[in-house]
Design a protein around this motif. Structure first.
Motif, short mmCIF file in Angstrom:
data_model
loop_
_atom_site.label_atom_id
_atom_site.label_comp_id
_atom_site.label_asym_id
_atom_site.label_seq_id
_atom_site.Cartn_x
_atom_site.Cartn_y
_atom_site.Cartn_z
N PRO A 143 48.34 32.50 41.66
CA PRO A 143 47.53 31.91 40.60
C PRO A 143 46.61 32.94 39.96
CG PRO A 143 47.52 30.51 42.54
CD PRO A 143 48.19 31.80 42.94
N LYS A 144 46.47 32.88 38.64
CA LYS A 144 45.63 33.81 37.92
C LYS A 144 44.48 33.06 37.26
CE LYS A 144 49.67 36.67 37.00
NZ LYS A 144 50.61 37.13 36.00
N GLY A 145 43.37 33.75 37.09
CA GLY A 145 42.19 33.10 36.55
C GLY A 145 42.28 32.83 35.06
N ASP A 146 41.33 32.10 34.57
CA ASP A 146 41.25 31.76 33.16
C ASP A 146 40.17 32.64 32.53
OD1 ASP A 146 40.97 30.67 30.69
OD2 ASP A 146 40.44 28.66 31.35
N TYR A 147 40.57 33.60 31.70
CA TYR A 147 39.64 34.55 31.11
C TYR A 147 39.44 34.30 29.62
CZ TYR A 147 40.91 36.83 35.47
OH TYR A 147 41.17 37.09 36.79
N VAL A 148 39.62 33.05 29.20
CA VAL A 148 39.51 32.72 27.79
C VAL A 148 38.07 32.87 27.30
CG1 VAL A 148 39.72 30.86 26.11
CG2 VAL A 148 41.48 31.18 27.83
N GLN A 149 37.13 32.43 28.09
CA GLN A 149 35.74 32.49 27.66
C GLN A 149 34.86 32.79 28.87
OE1 GLN A 149 33.84 28.86 26.10
NE2 GLN A 149 33.23 30.07 24.33
N GLY A 150 33.98 33.76 28.71
CA GLY A 150 33.09 34.11 29.81
C GLY A 150 32.52 35.50 29.65
N VAL A 151 32.14 36.08 30.79
CA VAL A 151 31.45 37.36 30.81
C VAL A 151 32.21 38.35 31.67
CG1 VAL A 151 29.28 38.53 31.34
CG2 VAL A 151 29.25 36.15 30.57
N PHE A 152 32.53 39.52 31.11
CA PHE A 152 33.14 40.61 31.86
C PHE A 152 32.04 41.61 32.20
CE2 PHE A 152 36.43 38.77 29.30
CZ PHE A 152 37.54 38.77 30.11
N VAL A 153 32.06 42.10 33.42
CA VAL A 153 31.08 43.07 33.87
C VAL A 153 31.78 44.39 34.16
CG1 VAL A 153 29.25 43.59 35.52
CG2 VAL A 153 29.76 41.21 34.93
N ILE A 154 31.31 45.45 33.50
CA ILE A 154 31.85 46.79 33.72
C ILE A 154 31.14 47.40 34.93
CG2 ILE A 154 32.11 49.11 32.73
CD1 ILE A 154 31.89 47.64 29.94
N ASN A 155 31.88 47.61 36.01
CA ASN A 155 31.33 48.20 37.23
C ASN A 155 31.85 49.63 37.33
OD1 ASN A 155 30.16 45.63 38.30
ND2 ASN A 155 32.31 45.05 38.29
N GLU A 156 30.98 50.59 37.11
CA GLU A 156 31.41 51.99 37.07
C GLU A 156 31.94 52.47 38.42
OE1 GLU A 156 29.83 56.36 35.55
OE2 GLU A 156 28.60 54.56 35.27
N GLY A 157 31.37 51.97 39.51
CA GLY A 157 31.79 52.42 40.84
C GLY A 157 30.99 53.62 41.30
N ASN A 158 31.24 54.04 42.51
CA ASN A 158 30.52 55.17 43.10
C ASN A 158 31.01 56.48 42.51
OD1 ASN A 158 28.83 56.64 44.72
ND2 ASN A 158 30.00 56.37 46.59
N PHE A 159 30.10 57.46 42.41
CA PHE A 159 30.46 58.76 41.88
C PHE A 159 31.60 59.38 42.70
CE2 PHE A 159 25.81 58.45 40.92
CZ PHE A 159 25.95 58.28 39.57
N SER A 160 32.62 59.82 42.02
CA SER A 160 33.77 60.53 42.61
C SER A 160 34.59 59.69 43.58
CB SER A 160 33.30 61.80 43.34
OG SER A 160 32.63 62.66 42.44
N SER A 161 34.29 58.40 43.71
CA SER A 161 35.07 57.55 44.61
C SER A 161 36.20 56.83 43.90
CB SER A 161 34.16 56.52 45.29
OG SER A 161 33.22 57.16 46.13
N ASN A 162 36.19 56.85 42.57
CA ASN A 162 37.27 56.24 41.78
C ASN A 162 37.48 54.77 42.13
OD1 ASN A 162 37.85 58.72 40.43
ND2 ASN A 162 39.00 59.39 42.23
N ASN A 163 36.37 54.04 42.32
CA ASN A 163 36.46 52.64 42.74
C ASN A 163 35.79 51.70 41.75
OD1 ASN A 163 33.85 53.44 43.32
ND2 ASN A 163 33.77 52.50 45.35
N GLY A 164 35.85 52.05 40.47
CA GLY A 164 35.32 51.15 39.45
C GLY A 164 36.17 49.91 39.29
N SER A 165 35.60 48.89 38.65
CA SER A 165 36.33 47.62 38.52
C SER A 165 35.73 46.80 37.38
CB SER A 165 36.25 46.82 39.82
OG SER A 165 34.90 46.44 40.09
N LEU A 166 36.45 45.76 37.01
CA LEU A 166 35.94 44.73 36.10
C LEU A 166 35.76 43.45 36.89
CD1 LEU A 166 38.03 44.97 32.79
CD2 LEU A 166 35.65 45.66 33.13
N ALA A 167 34.61 42.82 36.72
CA ALA A 167 34.38 41.49 37.29
C ALA A 167 34.30 40.50 36.14
CB ALA A 167 33.10 41.47 38.12
N PHE A 168 34.45 39.22 36.47
CA PHE A 168 34.44 38.19 35.43
C PHE A 168 33.84 36.91 36.00
CE2 PHE A 168 36.31 34.39 33.57
CZ PHE A 168 36.08 34.58 32.21
#
Length: 370
Positions: free
Chosen positions: A35-60
């Motif tokens: 199952p996949k979420g419904d991203y039609v309307q809402g808030v996306f958060v840009i998470n840069e992640g830790n320096f040099s760890s390459n672990n950034g992500s998007l939350a919603f």
């Protein structure tokens, strides 16, 4: 920055079998792939992640919720983004995620379906190197600012920056526009793309790009590295440089007003955001204490004002990102407790009172509203 999302592809792929005696009826359902979420309307958060760890992500999260889906690209595609996330922007149909990997040659623009977060295409090195900011101007074109190839201290910026013009029909770069070193924040205002530079680039040039021709139309020298904020309700462009902000008429490029944000040279101004009615500008005024921890406050001033009342901070804290929801008008502040744990999106009313907070990813730095 506002988009639409629709999904849920769950389907029944096996029929129900009648099994004898007392076992009864079994219903066998399987999702494709889950199952996949419904991203039609809402808030996306840009998470840069830790320096040099390459672990950034998007939350919603949906506006009415206080719980976020973490790392939604991984949820949908079964793989992480493999870098620090520098930006996200959307058209009606597509989204562009800027992925800045700590290793040279591994940066990319991840293009996704704006309604499902499913990966559609990837634009990588050498087309993009050190992507910093992304602006979508219509369903056909997006612009990505890039530092290009970088060196080592003290000669970090060894080449000019450039603006990658992305053709959203073909998911490819159709042109690279050479600009000043350290190309960073951009805004699209009154039919022009305004490009600033990062503080430590040593370059104080504001670049104006004609989006009809994708050529540099004007370069303006500022007192410090310029950071374009956006256009106010009267169409005037606001640009920050050092501890001052300038209200500029884009037709004549005359500076019509200068506001000093502070006279304390130990402080810096950042995280500017316009209110949803474009009549107020919010910003952080910060400094580092003896333990190198960022301290400071969040202030607001009207675009009609001639000064900022520093005796009355709106919010008695600083953030790693600041934005205003154009739909509800709430202020969103990004909080980073450390680079080893999840951060928070804290919501405020325009009078500075807290609404709630939502746990998101590591090092949140920005918000995209749909």
């Amino acid at each position: 920055m506002i988009n639409t999302y629709n999904r849920m592809k769950t389907r029944i792929i096996s029929a129900c079998a009648l099994v004898a005696a007392s076992i009864g009826t079994w219903s066998c359902n399987q999702s494709d792939p889950k199952p996949k979420g419904d991203y039609v309307q809402g808030v996306f958060v840009i998470n840069e992640g830790n320096f040099s760890s390459n672990n950034g992500s998007l939350a919603f999260f949906a506006r009415e919720n206080t719980t976020a889906e973490a790392d939604i690209f991984n949820i949908v595609n079964g793989q992480t983004l493999k870098g620090g996330i520098q930006g996200y922007a959307v058209s009606d149909e597509k989204g562009l995620i800027l992925v800045d990997n700590s290793a040279a040659g591994q940066d990319e623009i991840q293009i996704v379906d704006a309604n499902t977060m499913e990966s559609l295409a990837t634009i990588g090195s050498p087309d993009v190197e050190n992507p910093r900011n992304v602006v979508v101007v219509d369903d056909h074109t997006a612009y990505v600012s890039c530092w290009g190839t970088t060196g080592t201290y003290p000669n970090f910026f060894v080449s000019n920056g450039y603006i990658a013009v992305v053709d959203l029909a073909s998911n490819s770069i159709k042109k690279r526009i050479s600009v000043a070193k350290g190309a960073e924040n951009m805004v699209y205002a009154n039919g022009q793309l305004i490009v600033g530079t990062v503080d430590y680039s040593g370059v104080n040039t504001l670049t104006v790009i004609n989006t009809a021709t994708n050529e540099v139309a004007k370069e303006i020298s500022m007192i410090a590295a310029p950071n374009p904020i956006g256009a106010d309700a009267s169409g005037k462009l606001w640009v920050q440089a050092g501890l001052q902000v300038f209200q500029i008429d884009q037709a004549s490029w005359i500076n019509e007003k200068t506001i000093t944000l502070s006279t304390d040279a130990s402080k810096s101004a950042g995280n500017f955001a316009l209110s949803n009615d474009k009549q107020t500008i919010f910003f952080n005024l910060s400094y580092y204490d003896a333990n190198y921890v960022s301290q400071g406050q969040t202030y607001a001033f009207k675009v009609s004002d001639n000064a900022v009342d520093l005796s009355k901070p709106l919010i008695n804290r600083v953030f790693t990102g600041l934005a205003v929801d154009p739909l509800q008008g709430l202020i969103y502040g990004a909080v980073t407790p450390s680079y080893a744990q999840a951060g928070y999106a804290v919501r405020y009313r325009t009078d500075g009172s807290v609404v709630d907070s939502v746990k998101v990813g590591i090092a949140p730095t920005g918000f995209v509203f749909k």
